[in-house]
Design a protein around this motif. Structure first.
Motif, mmCIF file in Angstrom:
data_model
loop_
_atom_site.group_PDB
_atom_site.id
_atom_site.type_symbol
_atom_site.label_atom_id
_atom_site.label_comp_id
_atom_site.label_asym_id
_atom_site.label_seq_id
_atom_site.Cartn_x
_atom_site.Cartn_y
_atom_site.Cartn_z
ATOM 1 N N ARG A 36 0.825 -1.208 0.000
ATOM 2 C CA ARG A 36 0.000 0.000 0.000
ATOM 3 C C ARG A 36 0.858 1.256 0.000
ATOM 4 N N PRO A 39 3.232 0.716 -4.142
ATOM 5 C CA PRO A 39 2.642 -0.308 -5.011
ATOM 6 C C PRO A 39 3.513 -0.671 -6.207
ATOM 7 N N TRP A 40 4.366 0.243 -6.670
ATOM 8 C CA TRP A 40 5.190 -0.039 -7.853
ATOM 9 C C TRP A 40 6.230 -1.124 -7.570
ATOM 10 N N ASP A 43 4.697 -4.589 -8.440
ATOM 11 C CA ASP A 43 4.537 -4.737 -9.887
ATOM 12 C C ASP A 43 5.881 -4.988 -10.564
ATOM 13 N N TRP A 97 1.352 -2.109 -15.141
ATOM 14 C CA TRP A 97 0.109 -1.436 -14.754
ATOM 15 C C TRP A 97 -1.081 -2.417 -14.733
ATOM 16 N N ARG A 99 -2.530 -3.755 -12.254
ATOM 17 C CA ARG A 99 -3.495 -3.497 -11.190
ATOM 18 C C ARG A 99 -4.215 -2.173 -11.374
ATOM 19 N N ARG A 100 -3.524 -1.186 -11.920
ATOM 20 C CA ARG A 100 -4.157 0.113 -12.133
ATOM 21 C C ARG A 100 -5.034 0.114 -13.385
ATOM 22 N N ARG A 101 -4.578 -0.532 -14.454
ATOM 23 C CA ARG A 101 -5.332 -0.618 -15.706
ATOM 24 C C ARG A 101 -5.342 -2.077 -16.162
ATOM 25 N N SER A 135 -4.926 -10.919 -13.173
ATOM 26 C CA SER A 135 -5.033 -9.554 -12.651
ATOM 27 C C SER A 135 -6.351 -8.918 -13.053
ATOM 28 N N HIS A 139 -8.809 -7.447 -10.326
ATOM 29 C CA HIS A 139 -8.925 -6.000 -10.187
ATOM 30 C C HIS A 139 -9.882 -5.354 -11.168
#
Length: 471
Positions: A36, A39-40, A43, A97, A99-101, A135, A139
């Motif tokens: 948390r 986060p990078w 990844d 990316w 988890r983000r995208r 993923s 997510h």
């Protein structure tokens, strides 16, 4: 017995309390906290792990077993090093990316995957497509996941066709579909587990808030109860003391013995009030130790005789009558009835003066307790209690701020009601009706009735009139 043994014996999972699993849980919690915060890092670690495990072997020089290749009749093209690095980068970099995208990352990996197999190139880095699918299931949205599964089926068909020279298409599709299904299933399972944990945390936080709210409400309720008790104790006893002091002052010159008697009554009333205050303050302090005199039981219906005697000592003529087995009522009901009578008599003394007459009636019948306090009003006062019905705010009921409001609050605890108003002639009447059905120790059948075996009368006045001479 250790803690995990206790948990296992209580029916829990014996592994959940094992020290190894507890240590792993703490490590997992620290890892989630670090993720948390940064986060990078995770990844990048995933990309590096896939590169070391699946990309690096393709970059090292190797020789295919000729017999094995001829056996399966599968021939893959080996692109130049630059092209291989480009394909591997196209498969791995979108995972940064994931988890983000997640939908965009899967689309990019799938596009490179289809291009690679269209060129007849097989790479171990193709496992990135399964990572991207996992993923997306974890997510991404379910709508994107449905499209991704359709795209995965098309890509699997392409791979099966390329492998048809050495493997049956059905076997290849079974293997690819099994791998894709496992990735989606694991992603959804982890997602559901996280949602459950988030729900449990939210519920725990909500329960903490509710616990604090209940604590504050309990504190406010207790403060109200203590304020009501203090009002009853101080208001009643001070009214009696003031009336006795005024009467004793007038009687001192004409009859010293009456003055001395008034002083003795003042002392007795004061000591009783002090004892009740000590008991109340002792409960608030919550001191430990053995029970002392200040922790005597709360007053009940049996103490109404003493209450009426103290009021009589201040001047008013009080007639007390009880019907039914009122002595067997719940202690809470008895305290409530005592306080209602105490408040009503106190205000009778305050507003009607020492020369009035009052009649107190308690009747337990039909699952209800009826408490009625009726006074004759001040001598020569206007009829109907007009004197007390105005500025006094309710006569014998007391001021609306504490007296009548306190009575109503007490009665409401037992589903009861309190009415107060002028009587049919002069004077004032306070009547409370309490419901005993839920809390009576013997139910409605054990309360007795008028004239029953438990009926009794405590009446120092020989007047047979049941209204005590009131009109």
């Amino acid at each position: 017995m250790s803690e995990h043994d206790t948990a296992a014996g209580a029916g829990g999972d014996p592994l959940s309390g094992h020290p190894v699993f507890a240590r792993l849980a703490r490590l997992g919690q620290r890892a989630r906290q670090a993720d948390r915060d940064h986060p990078w890092v995770l990844d990048t670690a995933v990309v590096a792990a896939v590169f070391l495990l699946f990309c690096l072997p393709d970059l090292l020089p190797f020789h295919d077993g000729g017999e094995r290749a001829r056996e399966h009749r599968i021939v893959f093209a080996r692109p130049p090093l630059a092209a291989m690095l480009a394909l591997q980068a196209g498969l791995l970099l979108p995972l940064l990316w994931r988890r983000r995208r997640p939908a965009a990352a899967f689309a990019a990996v799938a596009a490179v995957f289809v291009l690679q197999w269209s060129l007849g190139v097989a790479l171990r880095a193709d496992v990135a497509l399964l990572v991207a699918l996992y993923s997306l299931a974890l997510h991404g949205s379910l709508r994107h996941l449905a499209w991704a599964c359709a795209a995965m089926a098309g890509a699997s068909a392409l791979v099966a066709v390329e492998l048809s020279g050495g493997l049956p298409v059905g076997d290849a599709l079974f293997f690819l579909f099994s791998a894709a299904t496992a990735a989606v299933a694991v992603g959804i399972a982890v997602r559901i587990r996280r949602a459950q944990l988030a729900g449990l945390r939210e519920r725990a936080a909500r329960l903490e808030v509710e616990r604090d709210q209940r604590s504050r409400l309990a504190t406010a309720t207790e403060r109200t109860r203590v304020a009501r008790e203090m009002h009853d104790i101080i208001g009643h006893n001070l009214s009696v003391i003031i009336t006795l002091a005024d009467g004793g002052a007038y009687a001192t010159e004409a009859s010293p013995e009456r003055g001395r008697e008034a002083l003795l009554l003042i002392g007795e009333t004061s000591r009783q009030a002090l004892g009740e205050l000590r008991r109340m303050l002792g409960v608030l302090r919550d001191q430990g130790g053995e029970q002392g005199p200040e922790f005597t039981p709360q007053p009940g219906i049996a103490d109404l005789d003493g209450l009426c005697a103290r009021i009589r000592a201040a001047g008013p003529q009080v007639v007390y009558t009880a019907r039914g087995e009122v002595g067997r009522l719940d202690r809470g009901v008895q305290l409530m009835a005592y306080r209602i009578v105490q408040e009503a008599l106190t205000n009778t003394l305050k507003h009607a003066g020492p020369d009035t007459r009052a009649h107190v009636t308690l009747a337990a019948e039909g699952g209800r307790l009826r408490v009625r306090v009726r006074d004759a009003g001040p001598p020569g006062g206007p009829p109907g209690g007009a004197v007390r019905g105005g500025a006094a705010g309710g006569g014998a009921a007391g001021e609306e701020g504490h007296g009548l409001t306190g009575m109503r609050e007490r009665a409401a605890l037992y589903g009861g009601t309190v009415t107060a108003g002028p009587g049919p002639g002069a004077g004032w009447t306070v009547e409370a009706v309490l419901d005993l059905t839920p809390d009576g120790p013997d139910g409605p059948d054990g309360l007795g009735g008028p004239g029953g075996p438990g009926a009794f009368t405590s009446d120092p006045d020989p007047d047979p009139d049941p209204t005590g001479g009131l009109t």
